[in-house]
Design an enzyme around this catalytic site. Structure first.
Site, PDB file in Angstrom:
ATOM      1  N   GLU A  32       0.808  -1.044  -0.049  1.00 44.25           N
ATOM      2  CA  GLU A  32       0.024   0.092   0.000  1.00 44.25           C
ATOM      3  C   GLU A  32       1.014   0.968  -0.093  1.00 44.25           C
ATOM      4  O   GLU A  32       0.400   1.844   0.983  1.00 44.25           O
ATOM      5  CB  GLU A  32      -0.852  -0.599   1.383  1.00 44.25           C
ATOM      6  CG  GLU A  32      -2.245  -1.262   1.192  1.00 44.25           C
ATOM      7  CD  GLU A  32      -3.440  -0.774   1.968  1.00 44.25           C
ATOM      8  OE1 GLU A  32      -2.974   0.163   3.120  1.00 44.25           O
ATOM      9  OE2 GLU A  32      -4.314  -1.542   1.422  1.00 44.25           O
ATOM     10  N   GLU A  48      -4.949  -8.411  -0.673  1.00 45.35           N
ATOM     11  CA  GLU A  48      -5.340  -8.284   0.468  1.00 45.35           C
ATOM     12  C   GLU A  48      -7.209  -8.333   0.171  1.00 45.35           C
ATOM     13  O   GLU A  48      -7.457  -7.657  -0.189  1.00 45.35           O
ATOM     14  CB  GLU A  48      -5.590  -6.799   1.592  1.00 45.35           C
ATOM     15  CG  GLU A  48      -3.878  -7.380   2.266  1.00 45.35           C
ATOM     16  CD  GLU A  48      -3.536  -5.451   3.040  1.00 45.35           C
ATOM     17  OE1 GLU A  48      -4.553  -5.348   2.890  1.00 45.35           O
ATOM     18  OE2 GLU A  48      -2.758  -5.354   3.298  1.00 45.35           O
TER      19      GLU A  48
HETATM   20  O1  AHR Z   1      -5.511  -5.848   6.840  1.00 47.48           O
HETATM   21  C1  AHR Z   1      -5.310  -4.942   7.626  1.00 47.48           C
HETATM   22  C2  AHR Z   1      -4.736  -2.436   6.499  1.00 47.48           C
HETATM   23  O2  AHR Z   1      -4.884  -3.488   5.909  1.00 47.48           O
HETATM   24  C3  AHR Z   1      -3.495  -3.583   6.761  1.00 47.48           C
HETATM   25  O3  AHR Z   1      -2.059  -3.709   7.304  1.00 47.48           O
HETATM   26  C4  AHR Z   1      -3.178  -3.263   5.087  1.00 47.48           C
HETATM   27  O4  AHR Z   1      -2.760  -2.645   4.369  1.00 47.48           O
HETATM   28  C5  AHR Z   1      -4.636  -2.457   4.479  1.00 47.48           C
HETATM   29  O5  AHR Z   1      -4.383  -1.173   4.919  1.00 47.48           O
END
Ligand code: AHR
Length: 490
Positions: free
Chosen positions: A173, A296
């Site tokens: 990110e 994610e």
């Molecule tokens: O999964 C929780 C958070 O969500 C992670 O650390 C981040 O990459 C995303 O914003």
């Protein structure tokens, strides 16, 4: 009666087992308590890893685990997590609850966990606040089998042979918590850092993953593909299903029927996201060499009352099972481009597959979906199509979402999700050029609020399903509301 057509003659793409991957961050009780309790814990463990959790994840067929973050990855300095535990540096986990991170779970512990799970390692490096040298030395430490400063250090810490790093993420990110970069800047940084992610083990080259877009940031994908596609194996994508707004996401256990449908509709948005990001990738990479890595995904609700807001602990209901089932069907359908996906996060955080309370552990409805779907792993995706009403009147919420795959021995696996909270679905399945000899099925179903608690761990679980009638070339079935069914067709 809906029509469901499966065409075993149309073999589309391999469903990589990594599509069924998981993600574990130094966040809340995911690593500490959830996976790792330490060698001296009264909770049964093997070299510090919780035995109950490891056994459950193995049984579920976990293929790959991403670590150490997440946002944590771009603040993680790997050298703090090696050597004698008593002398490891302590730090504050600023992202997640401001708690002390004692670094007792580091590189060696992660590979020990992967060894016990029998899964591949996906390590996420620190580009946001780490140096090129630091990332390069981590690769040398983990994978170099020869004489070098980092290989010597690894040996001095008790690991003679290098490990296999199958997947490596170059930042996380970086448009947000990983440095708030513009895509042009990150693309150049990616090229620079990636250069020093050396392939010390020529037999198993490291699969390099560039930080990809947030949700529908199509410009990010475009810039990354334009500037850096030739230097990457995979490009990530993050998308969470948040029923409400970020300030008020909604509760995991208490929700109205409208909120249920909003959640399902938002989860189904994954179809549009992977299609549109995929279209951009196709422009630069028509042969689909670069994998889309959805590292994610999952539901994100308000934390359970009384828990640390930075720990992201939430319960999990049949609604989550429907989200998991439909999302995995979407990933299967796009397996020509999607090479890996990692649900967030394995234990005790967000859409977890297991929750722990001291030495107690329960398996969530999401766990049962992963276990049910493991039959798709490494199969070949088949052409398939189901007719379905749309529950939103906008074409954004199909009642039925499916995927079908075939094993090497010719067994067909079909998974169907009925997203309707109230209505069953009558389905007539026809399989082209196929003589059906044997059919068995398994179901996960319940009222949308059903969940497993520490008081009653077996409210939601899979059962044998036999509400079908065999035909020569297929079958007829009635799939109950709010359910996920797997058919094993021979
Ligand atoms: O999964 C929780 C958070 O969500 C992670 O650390 C981040 O990459 C995303 O914003």
């Amino acid at each position: 009666m809906e029509k469901y057509l499966i065409n075993p003659n149309q073999k589309i793409s391999k469903i990589n087992k990594e599509i069924y991957g998981h993600f574990s961050e130094h966040l809340g009780r995911c690593i500490y308590e959830g996976l790792y309790v330490g060698e001296d814990s009264p909770i049964p463990n093997v070299n510090g890893m919780r035995k109950d959790v490891v056994d459950a994840l193995k049984e579920m067929g976990i293929p790959v685990l991403r670590w150490p973050g997440g946002c944590f990855a771009d603040e993680y300095h790997w050298k703090d997590g090696i050597g004698p535990k008593e002398s490891r540096k302590k730090m504050i986990n600023t992202h997640w609850g401001g708690v002390v991170e004692d670094n007792s779970f580091g590189t060696h512990e992660f590979f020990e966990l992967c060894r016990q799970l029998g899964c591949d390692a996906y390590i996420n490096g620190n580009l946001g606040s780490g140096t090129v040298q630091e990332m390069s030395e981590w690769i040398e430490y983990m994978t170099f089998d020869g004489v070098s400063p980092m290989a010597e250090l690894r040996k001095a810490n008790g690991q003679e042979k290098p490990w296999t790093v199958k997947y490596f993420g170059v930042g996380n990110e970086n448009w947000g918590c990983g440095g708030h970069m513009h895509p042009e800047f990150y693309a150049d940084q990616y090229r620079r850092y990636e250069t020093y992610v050396r392939n010390y083990n020529g037999n198993i080259p490291i699969y390099r993953i560039a930080c990809g877009a947030n949700v529908d940031d199509y410009n990010w994908t475009d810039v990354l593909m334009k500037k850096a596609a030739s230097r990457m194996n995979g490009l990530s994508l993050h998308y969470y299903t948040v029923p409400g707004e970020w300030g008020k996401k909604g509760k995991a256990l208490e929700f109205t029927k409208d909120e249920y449908y909003t959640t399902i509709e938002k989860a189904y948005r994954m179809e549009e996201l992977v299609s549109r990001h995929g279209d951009i990738m196709n422009r630069y990479d028509p042969k689909k060499r670069v994998g889309m890595i959805v590292d994610e995904w999952g539901t994100w609700y308000d934390v359970e009352e009384g828990t640390n807001p930075g720990f992201l602990y939430q319960q999990n209901t049949m609604r989550d099972a429907i989200v998991a089932g439909l999302t995995l069907n979407i990933f299967n359908k796009h397996s020509d481009r999607i090479r890996m996906a990692n649900i967030a996060q394995t234990i005790n955080v967000l859409q977890a597959v297991a929750l722990t309370d001291g030495e107690d552990m329960l398996l969530t409805p999401t766990y049962h979906i992963f276990k049910m779907y493991k039959d798709h792993q490494e199969n070949t995706l088949l052409g398939s199509y189901i007719t379905t009403p749309d529950l939103s009147e906008k074409g954004t919420l199909p009642k039925l979402i499916e995927s079908a795959s075939i094993k090497e021995d010719g067994t067909i696996i079909a998974t169907i999700v009925n997203t309707s909270a109230d209505d069953s679905a009558e389905i007539h399945c026809q399989i082209a050029d196929f003589t059906l000899k044997n059919l068995s099925a398994e179901i996960l179903t319940g009222e949308m609020h059903d969940y497993n608690s520490f008081g009653n761990k077996n409210v939601v679980g899979t059962k044998v399903f036999s509400d079908f009638e065999l035909l020569k070339d297929g079958f007829k079935t009635t799939v109950p509301p709010c359910s996920v069914v797997k058919f094993v067709i021979k």
